[in-house]
Design a protein around this motif. Structure first.
Motif, PDB file in Angstrom:
ATOM      1  N   THR A 197       0.915  -1.074  -0.029  1.00  0.00           N
ATOM      2  CA  THR A 197      -0.019   0.078  -0.089  1.00  0.00           C
ATOM      3  C   THR A 197       0.865   1.188  -0.102  1.00  0.00           C
ATOM      4  OG1 THR A 197      -1.871  -1.276   1.208  1.00  0.00           O
ATOM      5  CG2 THR A 197      -1.601   1.128   1.391  1.00  0.00           C
ATOM      6  N   ILE A 198       1.879   1.408   0.796  1.00  0.00           N
ATOM      7  CA  ILE A 198       2.743   2.470   0.963  1.00  0.00           C
ATOM      8  C   ILE A 198       3.517   2.552  -0.490  1.00  0.00           C
ATOM      9  CG2 ILE A 198       4.696   3.412   2.012  1.00  0.00           C
ATOM     10  CD1 ILE A 198       3.853   2.497   4.682  1.00  0.00           C
ATOM     11  N   GLY A 199       4.094   1.279  -0.949  1.00  0.00           N
ATOM     12  CA  GLY A 199       4.964   1.528  -2.138  1.00  0.00           C
ATOM     13  C   GLY A 199       4.169   1.908  -3.432  1.00  0.00           C
ATOM     14  N   ILE A 200       2.903   1.382  -3.463  1.00  0.00           N
ATOM     15  CA  ILE A 200       2.065   1.606  -4.762  1.00  0.00           C
ATOM     16  C   ILE A 200       1.567   3.013  -4.491  1.00  0.00           C
ATOM     17  CG2 ILE A 200       0.274   0.985  -6.204  1.00  0.00           C
ATOM     18  CD1 ILE A 200       0.721  -2.077  -5.626  1.00  0.00           C
ATOM     19  N   GLY A 201       1.236   3.246  -3.258  1.00  0.00           N
ATOM     20  CA  GLY A 201       0.603   4.661  -3.044  1.00  0.00           C
ATOM     21  C   GLY A 201       1.587   5.809  -3.187  1.00  0.00           C
ATOM     22  N   THR A 202       2.700   5.475  -3.328  1.00  0.00           N
ATOM     23  CA  THR A 202       3.958   6.531  -3.509  1.00  0.00           C
ATOM     24  C   THR A 202       4.555   6.655  -4.728  1.00  0.00           C
ATOM     25  OG1 THR A 202       4.517   6.308  -1.148  1.00  0.00           O
ATOM     26  CG2 THR A 202       6.048   7.477  -2.214  1.00  0.00           C
ATOM     27  N   ILE A 203       4.725   5.541  -5.515  1.00  0.00           N
ATOM     28  CA  ILE A 203       5.265   5.492  -6.728  1.00  0.00           C
ATOM     29  C   ILE A 203       4.429   6.558  -7.860  1.00  0.00           C
ATOM     30  CG2 ILE A 203       5.772   4.176  -8.571  1.00  0.00           C
ATOM     31  CD1 ILE A 203       6.882   2.273  -6.618  1.00  0.00           C
ATOM     32  N   PHE A 204       3.024   5.824  -8.082  1.00  0.00           N
ATOM     33  CA  PHE A 204       2.285   6.469  -8.977  1.00  0.00           C
ATOM     34  C   PHE A 204       2.081   8.116  -8.835  1.00  0.00           C
ATOM     35  CE2 PHE A 204       1.297   1.966  -9.511  1.00  0.00           C
ATOM     36  CZ  PHE A 204       1.729   1.725 -10.605  1.00  0.00           C
ATOM     37  N   PRO A 205       1.854   8.611  -7.555  1.00  0.00           N
ATOM     38  CA  PRO A 205       1.712  10.106  -7.487  1.00  0.00           C
ATOM     39  C   PRO A 205       2.969  10.551  -7.786  1.00  0.00           C
ATOM     40  CG  PRO A 205       0.674   8.971  -5.776  1.00  0.00           C
ATOM     41  CD  PRO A 205       1.383   8.036  -6.446  1.00  0.00           C
ATOM     42  N   ALA A 206       4.252  10.161  -7.374  1.00  0.00           N
ATOM     43  CA  ALA A 206       5.689  10.859  -7.742  1.00  0.00           C
ATOM     44  C   ALA A 206       5.745  10.774  -9.191  1.00  0.00           C
ATOM     45  CB  ALA A 206       6.687   9.882  -7.005  1.00  0.00           C
ATOM     46  N   LEU A 207       5.387   9.831  -9.801  1.00  0.00           N
ATOM     47  CA  LEU A 207       5.505   9.609 -11.424  1.00  0.00           C
ATOM     48  C   LEU A 207       4.844  10.940 -11.873  1.00  0.00           C
ATOM     49  CD1 LEU A 207       5.532   6.066 -12.174  1.00  0.00           C
ATOM     50  CD2 LEU A 207       7.430   7.522 -12.410  1.00  0.00           C
ATOM     51  N   ALA A 208       3.507  10.879 -11.478  1.00  0.00           N
ATOM     52  CA  ALA A 208       2.532  11.973 -11.856  1.00  0.00           C
ATOM     53  C   ALA A 208       3.021  13.358 -11.513  1.00  0.00           C
ATOM     54  CB  ALA A 208       1.175  11.840 -11.252  1.00  0.00           C
ATOM     55  N   GLN A 209       3.813  13.470 -10.460  1.00  0.00           N
ATOM     56  CA  GLN A 209       4.045  14.746  -9.877  1.00  0.00           C
ATOM     57  C   GLN A 209       5.400  15.136 -11.178  1.00  0.00           C
ATOM     58  OE1 GLN A 209       5.238  14.584  -5.946  1.00  0.00           O
ATOM     59  NE2 GLN A 209       3.130  15.018  -5.362  1.00  0.00           N
ATOM     60  N   GLY A 210       6.162  14.332 -11.164  1.00  0.00           N
ATOM     61  CA  GLY A 210       7.238  14.307 -12.405  1.00  0.00           C
ATOM     62  C   GLY A 210       6.912  14.762 -13.810  1.00  0.00           C
ATOM     63  N   ARG A 211       5.717  14.272 -14.042  1.00  0.00           N
ATOM     64  CA  ARG A 211       5.204  14.466 -15.396  1.00  0.00           C
ATOM     65  C   ARG A 211       4.608  15.925 -15.466  1.00  0.00           C
ATOM     66  NH1 ARG A 211       2.067   9.630 -18.217  1.00  0.00           N
ATOM     67  NH2 ARG A 211       4.186   8.930 -18.220  1.00  0.00           N
ATOM     68  N   THR A 212       3.853  16.403 -14.464  1.00  0.00           N
ATOM     69  CA  THR A 212       3.402  17.408 -14.503  1.00  0.00           C
ATOM     70  C   THR A 212       4.384  18.513 -14.248  1.00  0.00           C
ATOM     71  OG1 THR A 212       1.636  16.558 -13.198  1.00  0.00           O
ATOM     72  CG2 THR A 212       1.633  18.964 -13.045  1.00  0.00           C
ATOM     73  N   ALA A 213       5.310  18.339 -13.379  1.00  0.00           N
ATOM     74  CA  ALA A 213       6.409  19.412 -13.387  1.00  0.00           C
ATOM     75  C   ALA A 213       7.021  19.567 -15.030  1.00  0.00           C
ATOM     76  CB  ALA A 213       7.468  19.186 -12.456  1.00  0.00           C
ATOM     77  N   LYS A 214       7.298  18.561 -15.735  1.00  0.00           N
ATOM     78  CA  LYS A 214       7.845  18.489 -16.892  1.00  0.00           C
ATOM     79  C   LYS A 214       7.155  19.331 -17.849  1.00  0.00           C
ATOM     80  CE  LYS A 214       8.724  15.576 -20.857  1.00  0.00           C
ATOM     81  NZ  LYS A 214       8.318  14.431 -21.499  1.00  0.00           N
ATOM     82  N   SER A 215       5.762  19.033 -17.848  1.00  0.00           N
ATOM     83  CA  SER A 215       4.947  19.570 -18.778  1.00  0.00           C
ATOM     84  C   SER A 215       4.694  21.285 -18.427  1.00  0.00           C
ATOM     85  CB  SER A 215       3.498  19.134 -18.713  1.00  0.00           C
ATOM     86  OG  SER A 215       3.464  17.607 -19.014  1.00  0.00           O
ATOM     87  N   ALA A 216       4.836  21.530 -17.230  1.00  0.00           N
ATOM     88  CA  ALA A 216       4.809  23.026 -17.008  1.00  0.00           C
ATOM     89  C   ALA A 216       6.054  23.584 -17.246  1.00  0.00           C
ATOM     90  CB  ALA A 216       4.825  23.050 -15.121  1.00  0.00           C
ATOM     91  N   MET A 217       7.135  22.900 -17.254  1.00  0.00           N
ATOM     92  CA  MET A 217       8.470  23.641 -17.458  1.00  0.00           C
ATOM     93  C   MET A 217       8.518  23.987 -19.030  1.00  0.00           C
ATOM     94  SD  MET A 217      10.163  24.565 -15.062  1.00  0.00           S
ATOM     95  CE  MET A 217       8.550  24.496 -13.834  1.00  0.00           C
ATOM     96  N   GLU A 218       8.083  23.020 -19.958  1.00  0.00           N
ATOM     97  CA  GLU A 218       7.724  22.694 -21.299  1.00  0.00           C
ATOM     98  C   GLU A 218       6.766  24.034 -21.624  1.00  0.00           C
ATOM     99  OE1 GLU A 218       6.739  19.025 -22.366  1.00  0.00           O
ATOM    100  OE2 GLU A 218       8.686  18.272 -22.354  1.00  0.00           O
ATOM    101  N   SER A 219       5.960  24.302 -20.952  1.00  0.00           N
ATOM    102  CA  SER A 219       4.776  25.286 -21.176  1.00  0.00           C
ATOM    103  C   SER A 219       5.526  26.719 -20.927  1.00  0.00           C
ATOM    104  CB  SER A 219       3.545  24.882 -20.394  1.00  0.00           C
ATOM    105  OG  SER A 219       3.147  23.988 -20.876  1.00  0.00           O
TER     106      SER A 219
END
Length: 75
Positions: free
Chosen positions: A13-35
């Motif tokens: 629960t901790i592992g899966i609940g941490t990995i996917f939001p971390a990936l989403a945060q990285g992708r969001t930050a990448k998109s914001a920097m590109e924008s």
């Protein structure tokens, strides 16, 4: 045996609940920097939207350890 399964469920629960939001945060930050790179004039609006989105993602991340602690209380 039952305690081991409960502990494994809490760890997953901790592992899966941490990995996917971390990936989403990285992708969001990448998109914001590109924008911001494409439209520097809109940097303030993009940055404020980014902060709100990251805060909401971080709030979802806290549910993993919360559920894990609830599961562990069954031991």
């Amino acid at each position: 045996m039952e305690k081991a399964i409960i502990a494994l469920a809490a760890a997953l629960t901790i592992g899966i609940g941490t990995i996917f939001p971390a990936l989403a945060q990285g992708r969001t930050a990448k998109s914001a920097m590109e924008s911001i790179a494409r439209q520097p004039d809109a940097a303030k609006d993009i940055r404020s939207t980014l902060v709100i989105a990251l805060a909401l993602m971080e709030a979802l991340t806290t549910y993993g350890p919360l559920i894990a602690f609830i599961i562990l209380s069954k031991i």
